[in-house]
Scaffold this motif. Structure first.
Motif, mmCIF file in Angstrom:
data_model
loop_
_atom_site.group_PDB
_atom_site.id
_atom_site.type_symbol
_atom_site.label_atom_id
_atom_site.label_comp_id
_atom_site.label_asym_id
_atom_site.label_seq_id
_atom_site.Cartn_x
_atom_site.Cartn_y
_atom_site.Cartn_z
ATOM 1 N N THR A 1 0.506 -1.213 -0.153
ATOM 2 C CA THR A 1 0.019 -0.031 0.276
ATOM 3 C C THR A 1 0.719 1.637 0.203
ATOM 4 N N GLU A 2 2.444 1.388 0.220
ATOM 5 C CA GLU A 2 2.820 2.234 0.270
ATOM 6 C C GLU A 2 4.061 2.036 -0.836
ATOM 7 N N MET B 1 4.479 7.799 -0.961
ATOM 8 C CA MET B 1 3.055 7.669 -1.824
ATOM 9 C C MET B 1 2.472 6.553 -1.324
ATOM 10 N N ARG B 2 0.948 6.121 -0.909
ATOM 11 C CA ARG B 2 0.146 5.732 -0.416
ATOM 12 C C ARG B 2 -0.909 5.242 -1.792
ATOM 13 N N LEU B 3 -1.282 3.987 -1.671
ATOM 14 C CA LEU B 3 -1.907 3.488 -2.896
ATOM 15 C C LEU B 3 -3.969 4.395 -1.869
ATOM 16 N N ALA B 4 -4.251 5.293 -3.053
ATOM 17 C CA ALA B 4 -5.635 6.006 -3.383
ATOM 18 C C ALA B 4 -7.024 5.233 -3.067
ATOM 19 N N THR B 5 -7.653 5.416 -1.820
ATOM 20 C CA THR B 5 -9.357 5.305 -1.444
ATOM 21 C C THR B 5 -10.043 5.970 -2.035
ATOM 22 N N ALA B 6 -11.293 5.353 -2.675
ATOM 23 C CA ALA B 6 -12.220 5.561 -3.439
ATOM 24 C C ALA B 6 -12.276 7.371 -2.551
ATOM 25 N N ARG B 7 -12.549 7.880 -0.850
ATOM 26 C CA ARG B 7 -12.694 8.560 -0.319
ATOM 27 C C ARG B 7 -11.365 9.918 -0.621
ATOM 28 N N ASP B 8 -9.907 9.307 -1.160
ATOM 29 C CA ASP B 8 -9.134 10.274 -1.735
ATOM 30 C C ASP B 8 -9.637 10.973 -3.148
ATOM 31 N N GLU B 9 -10.783 10.078 -3.701
ATOM 32 C CA GLU B 9 -10.717 10.655 -5.605
ATOM 33 C C GLU B 9 -11.994 11.594 -4.866
ATOM 34 N N LEU B 10 -13.173 10.929 -4.398
ATOM 35 C CA LEU B 10 -14.122 12.323 -4.038
ATOM 36 C C LEU B 10 -13.912 13.636 -3.050
ATOM 37 N N PHE C 1 3.565 8.844 -11.292
ATOM 38 C CA PHE C 1 3.435 7.920 -10.129
ATOM 39 C C PHE C 1 2.655 7.170 -9.837
ATOM 40 N N TYR C 2 1.312 8.666 -9.422
ATOM 41 C CA TYR C 2 -0.089 8.191 -8.667
ATOM 42 C C TYR C 2 -0.885 7.473 -9.961
ATOM 43 N N ARG C 3 -0.775 7.490 -11.028
ATOM 44 C CA ARG C 3 -1.226 6.742 -11.822
ATOM 45 C C ARG C 3 -0.568 5.388 -12.453
ATOM 46 N N ARG C 4 0.834 5.114 -12.221
ATOM 47 C CA ARG C 4 0.999 4.102 -12.182
ATOM 48 C C ARG C 4 0.688 2.935 -11.431
ATOM 49 N N ILE C 5 0.989 3.605 -9.670
ATOM 50 C CA ILE C 5 0.762 2.346 -8.855
ATOM 51 C C ILE C 5 -1.026 2.493 -8.454
ATOM 52 N N ILE D 1 -3.090 14.201 -5.174
ATOM 53 C CA ILE D 1 -1.592 14.303 -4.907
ATOM 54 C C ILE D 1 -1.217 14.331 -3.396
ATOM 55 N N ALA D 2 -1.883 15.376 -2.848
ATOM 56 C CA ALA D 2 -1.921 15.816 -1.486
ATOM 57 C C ALA D 2 -2.053 14.961 -0.488
ATOM 58 N N ARG D 3 -2.903 14.936 -0.824
ATOM 59 C CA ARG D 3 -3.565 13.206 0.179
ATOM 60 C C ARG D 3 -2.834 11.912 0.585
ATOM 61 N N VAL D 4 -2.317 11.650 -0.830
ATOM 62 C CA VAL D 4 -1.884 10.360 -1.376
ATOM 63 C C VAL D 4 -0.016 10.152 -0.209
ATOM 64 N N VAL D 5 -0.026 11.095 -0.865
ATOM 65 C CA VAL D 5 1.422 11.950 -0.857
ATOM 66 C C VAL D 5 1.312 11.042 1.348
ATOM 67 N N SER D 6 2.264 10.962 1.940
ATOM 68 C CA SER D 6 2.222 10.741 3.482
ATOM 69 C C SER D 6 3.469 11.038 3.317
ATOM 70 N N ARG D 7 4.220 11.690 3.055
ATOM 71 C CA ARG D 7 6.300 12.005 3.592
ATOM 72 C C ARG D 7 7.280 12.762 2.533
ATOM 73 N N ILE D 8 7.921 13.712 2.094
ATOM 74 C CA ILE D 8 8.676 14.465 1.318
ATOM 75 C C ILE D 8 10.000 14.219 1.914
ATOM 76 N N GLY D 9 11.138 13.437 1.813
ATOM 77 C CA GLY D 9 11.997 13.761 2.404
ATOM 78 C C GLY D 9 11.488 13.701 3.811
ATOM 79 N N THR D 10 12.171 15.434 4.891
ATOM 80 C CA THR D 10 11.813 15.090 6.236
ATOM 81 C C THR D 10 10.642 15.873 6.235
ATOM 82 N N VAL D 11 9.322 16.312 5.964
ATOM 83 C CA VAL D 11 8.813 16.849 5.980
ATOM 84 C C VAL D 11 6.817 15.794 5.593
#
Length: 165
Positions: free
Chosen positions: A45-46, A68-77, A129-133, A97-107
Motif C-alpha cells: 500500500t505504500e 505515496m500510498r494507494l488511493a482510496t475511493a474517499r481520496d478521489e471523492l 507515479f499516482y497513475r502507475r501505482i 496528490i496532497a492526500r496520498v503523499v505521506s512524506r517528502i524527505g523529512t516533511v
C-alpha cells in the motif's frame, strides 16, 4: 463424472475430501497452491519515490525521497467538494496528490500548499507515479536508451543510482 463434496460442506469425516483429491488431483493442487499464494502475498500500500528535482522547504533544504500510498475511493471523492477544485478543475491533481503523499524527505505534513510549491517536473512525476501505482499496480516504466536504443524497464520509485537499472 462424479463430484464429491468436501467435509466442510457436508460435515463428513474427511474421506470424501481425500477421494476428491484422488479423483480431481489438478483441482485440489491448484486450490492448495492458490491458498498458499494468497496467504504469502500481502497488499503493498505504500510506494517510495525519488523526485527528479525535489521539494525546497522554507529553510532552503531540498527533499527528494518520499512515500505515496494507494488511493482510496474517499481520496478521489473528497477533492471534488473542494471549492478550489470547483473553480479550477486542474487543481484536482494538487489536492489528490496532497492526500496520498505521506512524506517528502523529512516533511510529513503534506498539504496542497506543499504540492503547489513543487517544481512542475516533480508534480508531473507524482501524477504519473499516482497513475502507475493505482491503475497499473507497479512503479516500472519502459524506457529506451538514447545512446544504444536498447529497451529496458526502470523502477520509477528510485532508490538506485542514476544510470543503473
Amino acid at each position: 463424472m462424479r463430484r464429491v463434496l468436501s467435509t466442510s460442506a457436508r460435515g463428513g469425516t474427511g474421506d470424501e475430501e481425500r477421494t476428491a483429491a484422488r479423483e480431481f488431483p489438478d483441482a485440489h493442487a491448484s486450490r492448495e497452491s492458490r491458498a498458499s499464494r494468497e496467504s504469502r502475498e500481502t497488499l503493498r500500500t505504500e510506494f517510495p519515490f525519488e523526485l527528479p528535482r525535489g521539494y525546497v522547504d522554507d529553510a532552503g533544504t531540498v527533499h527528494r525521497s518520499g512515500v505515496m500510498r494507494l488511493a482510496t475511493a474517499r481520496d478521489e471523492l473528497i477533492p471534488l467538494r473542494d471549492d478550489r477544485v470547483r473553480e479550477n478543475a486542474a487543481y484536482l491533481s494538487v489536492v489528490l496528490i496532497a492526500r496520498v503523499v505521506s512524506r517528502i524527505g523529512t516533511v510529513d505534513d503534506i498539504h496542497p500548499g506543499v504540492i503547489e510549491d513543487l517544481f512542475a517536473s516533480d508534480l508531473a512525476f507524482l501524477q504519473d507515479f499516482y497513475r502507475r501505482i493505482n491503475a497499473e499496480g507497479h512503479t516500472r516504466a519502459a524506457v529506451t536508451c538514447p545512446s544504444c536504443q536498447e529497451n529496458f524497464a526502470v523502477d520509477l520509485a528510485g532508490g538506485g543510482r542514476p544510470g543503473e537499472s
